[in-house]
Design an enzyme around this catalytic site. Structure first.
Site, mmCIF file in Angstrom:
data_model
loop_
_atom_site.group_PDB
_atom_site.id
_atom_site.type_symbol
_atom_site.label_atom_id
_atom_site.label_comp_id
_atom_site.label_asym_id
_atom_site.label_seq_id
_atom_site.Cartn_x
_atom_site.Cartn_y
_atom_site.Cartn_z
ATOM 1 C CG ASP A 78 3.776 -5.857 -9.079
ATOM 2 O OD1 ASP A 78 2.522 -5.521 -9.467
ATOM 3 O OD2 ASP A 78 4.033 -6.534 -7.943
ATOM 4 C CD GLU A 95 -4.397 -4.429 -5.958
ATOM 5 O OE1 GLU A 95 -3.196 -4.906 -6.787
ATOM 6 O OE2 GLU A 95 -4.594 -3.200 -6.010
HETATM 7 C C1 GLA Z 1 1.599 -8.242 -5.901
HETATM 8 C C2 GLA Z 1 1.982 -9.000 -7.170
HETATM 9 C C3 GLA Z 1 0.992 -8.844 -8.249
HETATM 10 C C4 GLA Z 1 -0.327 -8.962 -8.084
HETATM 11 C C5 GLA Z 1 -0.758 -7.995 -6.772
HETATM 12 C C6 GLA Z 1 -2.086 -8.020 -6.473
HETATM 13 O O1 GLA Z 1 1.833 -6.866 -6.210
HETATM 14 O O2 GLA Z 1 3.154 -8.997 -7.394
HETATM 15 O O3 GLA Z 1 1.465 -9.768 -9.286
HETATM 16 O O4 GLA Z 1 -1.012 -10.148 -7.764
HETATM 17 O O5 GLA Z 1 0.374 -8.201 -5.702
HETATM 18 O O6 GLA Z 1 -2.852 -7.493 -7.450
#
Ligand code: GLA
Length: 384
Positions: free
Chosen positions: A176, A36
């Protein structure tokens, strides 16, 4: 919203536009098992695409306009001229994701055809399950297919991320969009965000994923998120690096007291999380629940104490799942933080115990109402 079948989607499209769609695309949301706030630090992540998606039905038009209907926003309709400069629309902020994608595809010289689009989906919004990334990836696919252009899934993800960074205004990383574009059935993907290489890690056959929405509404997400990213950049700059990937944990530990405490703790989360993500990927592939559960538990503690992105209710939810799992389940908060969901993974026989414990204790202890979201690791974006 329940899962639609193809015929229902065609019917909605026909009701909105008076004719049948020429194509239907689907792009999934995601759950991150571990890793994360590491993606924008060029680190490692281990997400899986899930069986909750955005769908777009589309047909071509002869003019240069895009007529877009968002079924889940009261069937609101916007018309976007492809040749005009893109501007944000505060009356239909969902459409900014479409506008951002158009802008980024144009920058990259993709040919774009006018079209009619009907958008719908069942990724819970604002839950940390990447409904916006799934929308971006679905829009990239729909627009390129309508225009007879082909786009590699990684490029589709990069266009979606750029739309969010440059147009919507969130400085998100690539995780994501990349997992939405490249996910694989029954597997998580170990992604090295430095070069975007991926390794599929299959999930043991009798293990299941249980997501639990904490009922904690995510607040201040964008500002807090962008602030965390800036703090990581400050820490990297202390070591003359662009990102924390260029810094070793020993180097960081040796700098304790010299680097300011906040930057130190943010960086310690990222560097230890990278190591945990690699450990977790190995443990997942060999079915070693003990190691996976430990890595996920440590990840949660690190998000809570060093990265400061959890909330007390979410901490309690994770504790309930871990206690009920008794070493047979991994559990941690998933996604950007400040509310949203917790992910757990366990052998199928343990899942009912987890569900029962959440229902028995969580609301009583926190006053928040949980939603159980059983999920399956699913394939990335495709055309139906
Ligand atoms: C969000 C962002 C991702 C990532 C997560 C944390 O989902 O869109 O790119 O940084 O937070 O892991």
């Amino acid at each position: 919203m329940s899962i639609l079948d193809k015929q229902e989607l065609k019917d909605f499209f026909a009701a909105a536009f008076g004719h049948a769609p020429e194509l239907i695309v689907q792009a999934p949301g995601r759950v991150n098992l571990i890793g994360e706030h590491t993606d924008y630090n060029d680190g490692f992540v281990l997400p899986a695409a899930i069986n909750y998606s955005t769908w777009i039905a589309a047909s071509a038009r002869d003019d240069r306009d895009l007529h877009v209907v968002a079924r889940d926003f009261g069937s609101q309709r916007v018309v976007i001229n492809l040749d005009s400069p893109m501007q944000q629309d505060s009356d239909a902020s969902w459409s900014d994701y479409v506008r951002g994608v158009i802008q980024e595809l144009k920058k990259r010289n993709y040919r774009l055809n006018g079209g009619n689009l009907l958008i719908t989906g069942n990724v819970p919004a604002g839950a940390g399950l990447s409904s916006s990334a799934s929308l971006e990836v679905a829009v990239v696919r729909a627009l390129t297919e309508l225009s007879d252009e082909s786009i590699d899934p990684t490029d589709a993800a990069l266009v979606g991320q750029a739309a969010e960074n440059n147009f919507v205004g969130c400085n998100c990383g690539i995780m994501d969009q990349l997992i939405s574009a490249r996910g694989q059935e029954s597997s998580a993907l170990l992604i090295d965000c430095q070069d975007l290489t991926t390794r599929s890690v299959s999930i043991p056959r009798d293990w299941e994923i249980l997501i639990v929405h904490s009922g904690v509404k995510r607040g201040l997400v964008e500002s807090e998120y962008n602030q965390r990213r800036a703090q990581c950049e400050t820490a990297a700059a202390f070591f003359d690096q662009q990102t924390l990937r260029g810094v070793e944990l020993e180097q960081l530990l040796a700098a304790e007291g010299k680097l300011d405490d906040l930057s130190f703790r943010r960086a310690r989360h990222v560097l230890t999380e990278n190591a945990r993500t690699l450990t977790a990927a190995e443990a997942l592939s060999s079915g070693d629940m003990e190691t996976l559960a430990r890595a996920m538990a440590e990840s949660h503690v690190s998000m809570r104490d060093d990265f400061s992105i959890t909330t007390p209710a979410i901490d309690r939810l994770v504790e309930i799942l871990q206690t009920a799992g008794d070493g047979q389940a991994g559990a941690r908060m998933t996604g950007g933080g400040f509310g949203g969901c917790v992910v757990s993974i366990a052998p199928a026989s343990v899942i009912p115990k987890l569900m029962q414990a959440v229902e028995q204790f969580y609301e009583v202890d926190t006053g928040c109402v949980p939603t159980l979201i059983p999920a399956k690791a699913s394939k990335g974006a495709f055309s139906l």
